[in-house]
Design a protein around this motif. Sequence first.
Motif, PDB file in Angstrom:
ATOM      1  N   GLY A   8      25.665  37.378  57.256  1.00 39.46           N
ATOM      2  CA  GLY A   8      26.935  36.992  56.653  1.00 39.46           C
ATOM      3  C   GLY A   8      27.243  37.702  55.352  1.00 39.46           C
ATOM      4  N   MET A   9      26.355  37.588  54.385  1.00 42.30           N
ATOM      5  CA  MET A   9      26.605  38.224  53.092  1.00 42.30           C
ATOM      6  C   MET A   9      26.665  39.737  53.212  1.00 42.30           C
ATOM      7  SD  MET A   9      24.464  38.096  49.499  1.00 42.30           S
ATOM      8  CE  MET A   9      23.372  39.454  50.023  1.00 42.30           C
ATOM      9  N   THR A  10      25.831  40.314  54.063  1.00 36.16           N
ATOM     10  CA  THR A  10      25.835  41.769  54.224  1.00 36.16           C
ATOM     11  C   THR A  10      27.188  42.246  54.726  1.00 36.16           C
ATOM     12  OG1 THR A  10      23.446  41.897  54.579  1.00 36.16           O
ATOM     13  CG2 THR A  10      24.772  43.710  55.456  1.00 36.16           C
ATOM     14  N   TRP A  11      27.796  41.512  55.665  1.00 40.27           N
ATOM     15  CA  TRP A  11      29.141  41.881  56.127  1.00 40.27           C
ATOM     16  C   TRP A  11      30.127  41.852  54.961  1.00 40.27           C
ATOM     17  CZ3 TRP A  11      34.087  40.056  56.188  1.00 40.27           C
ATOM     18  CH2 TRP A  11      34.988  40.664  57.067  1.00 40.27           C
ATOM     19  N   VAL A  12      30.080  40.812  54.162  1.00 43.65           N
ATOM     20  CA  VAL A  12      30.992  40.694  53.026  1.00 43.65           C
ATOM     21  C   VAL A  12      30.824  41.870  52.064  1.00 43.65           C
ATOM     22  CG1 VAL A  12      31.529  39.323  50.968  1.00 43.65           C
ATOM     23  CG2 VAL A  12      31.149  38.185  53.163  1.00 43.65           C
ATOM     24  N   VAL A  13      29.588  42.211  51.741  1.00 45.11           N
ATOM     25  CA  VAL A  13      29.322  43.293  50.792  1.00 45.11           C
ATOM     26  C   VAL A  13      29.781  44.640  51.375  1.00 45.11           C
ATOM     27  CG1 VAL A  13      27.526  44.538  49.533  1.00 45.11           C
ATOM     28  CG2 VAL A  13      27.434  42.042  49.698  1.00 45.11           C
ATOM     29  N   ALA A  14      29.543  44.848  52.660  1.00 45.00           N
ATOM     30  CA  ALA A  14      29.962  46.107  53.286  1.00 45.00           C
ATOM     31  C   ALA A  14      31.481  46.243  53.283  1.00 45.00           C
ATOM     32  CB  ALA A  14      29.420  46.192  54.714  1.00 45.00           C
ATOM     33  N   ARG A  15      32.184  45.166  53.571  1.00 46.03           N
ATOM     34  CA  ARG A  15      33.652  45.195  53.529  1.00 46.03           C
ATOM     35  C   ARG A  15      34.132  45.433  52.101  1.00 46.03           C
ATOM     36  NH1 ARG A  15      37.339  46.178  55.259  1.00 46.03           N
ATOM     37  NH2 ARG A  15      38.755  44.400  55.415  1.00 46.03           N
ATOM     38  N   ALA A  16      33.506  44.760  51.148  1.00 46.15           N
ATOM     39  CA  ALA A  16      33.920  44.907  49.752  1.00 46.15           C
ATOM     40  C   ALA A  16      33.715  46.334  49.265  1.00 46.15           C
ATOM     41  CB  ALA A  16      33.151  43.934  48.874  1.00 46.15           C
ATOM     42  N   ALA A  17      32.728  47.022  49.822  1.00 51.23           N
ATOM     43  CA  ALA A  17      32.436  48.397  49.407  1.00 51.23           C
ATOM     44  C   ALA A  17      33.414  49.399  50.007  1.00 51.23           C
ATOM     45  CB  ALA A  17      31.014  48.773  49.817  1.00 51.23           C
ATOM     46  N   GLY A  18      34.074  49.031  51.127  1.00 52.55           N
ATOM     47  CA  GLY A  18      35.052  49.932  51.716  1.00 52.55           C
ATOM     48  C   GLY A  18      34.871  50.228  53.187  1.00 52.55           C
ATOM     49  N   PHE A  19      33.868  49.660  53.840  1.00 56.20           N
ATOM     50  CA  PHE A  19      33.717  49.841  55.283  1.00 56.20           C
ATOM     51  C   PHE A  19      34.761  49.005  56.018  1.00 56.20           C
ATOM     52  CE2 PHE A  19      29.367  51.033  54.000  1.00 56.20           C
ATOM     53  CZ  PHE A  19      29.211  52.211  54.748  1.00 56.20           C
ATOM     54  N   SER A  20      35.155  49.461  57.219  1.00 55.65           N
ATOM     55  CA  SER A  20      36.065  48.684  58.046  1.00 55.65           C
ATOM     56  C   SER A  20      35.349  47.431  58.538  1.00 55.65           C
ATOM     57  CB  SER A  20      36.530  49.510  59.247  1.00 55.65           C
ATOM     58  OG  SER A  20      35.455  49.705  60.159  1.00 55.65           O
ATOM     59  N   ALA A  21      36.118  46.492  59.064  1.00 53.89           N
ATOM     60  CA  ALA A  21      35.526  45.255  59.564  1.00 53.89           C
ATOM     61  C   ALA A  21      34.535  45.536  60.688  1.00 53.89           C
ATOM     62  CB  ALA A  21      36.618  44.300  60.046  1.00 53.89           C
ATOM     63  N   GLU A  22      34.852  46.473  61.582  1.00 55.16           N
ATOM     64  CA  GLU A  22      33.964  46.785  62.703  1.00 55.16           C
ATOM     65  C   GLU A  22      32.717  47.542  62.232  1.00 55.16           C
ATOM     66  OE1 GLU A  22      34.144  45.833  66.021  1.00 55.16           O
ATOM     67  OE2 GLU A  22      35.603  44.479  65.094  1.00 55.16           O
ATOM     68  N   GLN A  23      32.893  48.442  61.298  1.00 58.55           N
ATOM     69  CA  GLN A  23      31.718  49.128  60.740  1.00 58.55           C
ATOM     70  C   GLN A  23      30.797  48.132  60.047  1.00 58.55           C
ATOM     71  OE1 GLN A  23      33.922  51.909  58.280  1.00 58.55           O
ATOM     72  NE2 GLN A  23      33.312  53.639  59.564  1.00 58.55           N
ATOM     73  N   ALA A  24      31.391  47.220  59.278  1.00 59.53           N
ATOM     74  CA  ALA A  24      30.600  46.203  58.592  1.00 59.53           C
ATOM     75  C   ALA A  24      29.881  45.310  59.596  1.00 59.53           C
ATOM     76  CB  ALA A  24      31.499  45.358  57.689  1.00 59.53           C
ATOM     77  N   LYS A  25      30.523  45.045  60.746  1.00 62.39           N
ATOM     78  CA  LYS A  25      29.894  44.239  61.792  1.00 62.39           C
ATOM     79  C   LYS A  25      28.625  44.908  62.312  1.00 62.39           C
ATOM     80  CE  LYS A  25      30.743  42.332  66.403  1.00 62.39           C
ATOM     81  NZ  LYS A  25      31.737  42.190  67.511  1.00 62.39           N
ATOM     82  N   THR A  26      28.687  46.219  62.560  1.00 67.28           N
ATOM     83  CA  THR A  26      27.510  46.953  63.041  1.00 67.28           C
ATOM     84  C   THR A  26      26.402  46.945  61.995  1.00 67.28           C
ATOM     85  OG1 THR A  26      28.868  48.391  64.443  1.00 67.28           O
ATOM     86  CG2 THR A  26      26.675  49.191  63.857  1.00 67.28           C
ATOM     87  N   ILE A  27      26.764  47.212  60.749  1.00 71.99           N
ATOM     88  CA  ILE A  27      25.781  47.234  59.655  1.00 71.99           C
ATOM     89  C   ILE A  27      25.098  45.875  59.528  1.00 71.99           C
ATOM     90  CG2 ILE A  27      25.494  47.460  57.157  1.00 71.99           C
ATOM     91  CD1 ILE A  27      27.931  49.425  57.273  1.00 71.99           C
ATOM     92  N   ALA A  28      25.901  44.819  59.497  1.00 72.62           N
ATOM     93  CA  ALA A  28      25.358  43.472  59.302  1.00 72.62           C
ATOM     94  C   ALA A  28      24.515  43.032  60.498  1.00 72.62           C
ATOM     95  CB  ALA A  28      26.493  42.481  59.061  1.00 72.62           C
ATOM     96  N   HIS A  29      24.957  43.383  61.706  1.00 73.88           N
ATOM     97  CA  HIS A  29      24.192  43.013  62.902  1.00 73.88           C
ATOM     98  C   HIS A  29      22.825  43.695  62.875  1.00 73.88           C
ATOM     99  CE1 HIS A  29      24.502  41.499  67.203  1.00 73.88           C
ATOM    100  NE2 HIS A  29      23.326  42.102  67.177  1.00 73.88           N
ATOM    101  N   ALA A  30      22.804  44.983  62.553  1.00 76.09           N
ATOM    102  CA  ALA A  30      21.528  45.707  62.487  1.00 76.09           C
ATOM    103  C   ALA A  30      20.639  45.144  61.385  1.00 76.09           C
ATOM    104  CB  ALA A  30      21.791  47.196  62.249  1.00 76.09           C
ATOM    105  N   ALA A  31      21.251  44.767  60.270  1.00 74.05           N
ATOM    106  CA  ALA A  31      20.471  44.212  59.159  1.00 74.05           C
ATOM    107  C   ALA A  31      19.743  42.942  59.591  1.00 74.05           C
ATOM    108  CB  ALA A  31      21.378  43.920  57.965  1.00 74.05           C
TER     109      ALA A  31
END
Length: 353
Positions: A8-31
Amino acid sequence: MQIDLHHGMTWVVARAAGFSAEQAKTIAHAAQYVDDATNYGHIEFDNGAAYERVATAHKMLDYKNLDSLKNMKVWVPFHFLPGNGGLPAGENPDGSFIQKLVCKPGSYVAQDMVNECIADKHRPYALHRLGITSHVFIDTWGHQGFAGINHKINEVTDIEDLNGEAEEGWLERITEFFSGVAQDDIPSLGHGQALSHPDKPHQHWRYINGLGEVVERNNINDFLLAADELCKVYQQYLGVPTTGLSQYVKTEISKCFVEFDMDDGEQRHQLWLNAIAEDRFDLGAYQLTYIAKGEGSWKHQALGTTRAKGDEKVYPYSPAFLTSDWKLFHDAAKKHRLTIIDDILPKYGICVS
């Protein structure tokens, strides 16, 4: 840290940094999948093809798996990144070799890991590797003071809950986890003896470590700093100014740490998903989900199996397997492990292979 922050938090941080929602989803899922990819070994396909995946986790509190837990190829590169005493390559901390293995927040080793990940961002598995790196990076705050081997330095006694709640006796609680195990046989692996105290974002606690030192930890402060530094990692990856989290997002994350104060990580995770769906962080409402095993999981999408443990004898092969998230995750995990163990740690005089 647990699923609430790694996903959850990783998705939020990735979006806040500038990744798209789908990119953040992949990053957070892998994390988060770093904690859930517990199977390893070769799988075979009906056309004669084969693939080898790696385990990135074991069950921390399963005493029967202690021999597996000693496997440094899992705990050192994926969960307890050695910190070299917080010193750069070529310098050594005071004391014995174990001091080099203790996890340190945002260490030089961690920065080298980030740089290697960014250098690999042209790969098909780039976002999956960034997710793995994210997991390990913020765990250098959550797991600070512990090492990914079975060693006296990980011993924990006299735990005190400083949040004002009653704390059940340490020995009583830990023997509940390690049922039927004598006190002297309880493993000193990672933060096993500290139970889940290092993982709860709302926890303020104190303990005595294996060196007889009194250690006080305020997870709210530590984890908020980890989130801000992770945002800078993402901004570095994207090639934008590394300003960290906005004050608004930082404040909302901190509030979530305090408000979501139940001990169950899955319950806290659901509250993070609700907050994301309700656009609490002003990043755009999004229905984020996570399935670790079974129908709809990455493994199911790649292999067609819903088995949580073990494997089918033979899997039907599809060309889509080559670009599946499950395969890309394991490609990234193998590259991450190789880079940490064979390339980065030897620069610090650390050999764990």
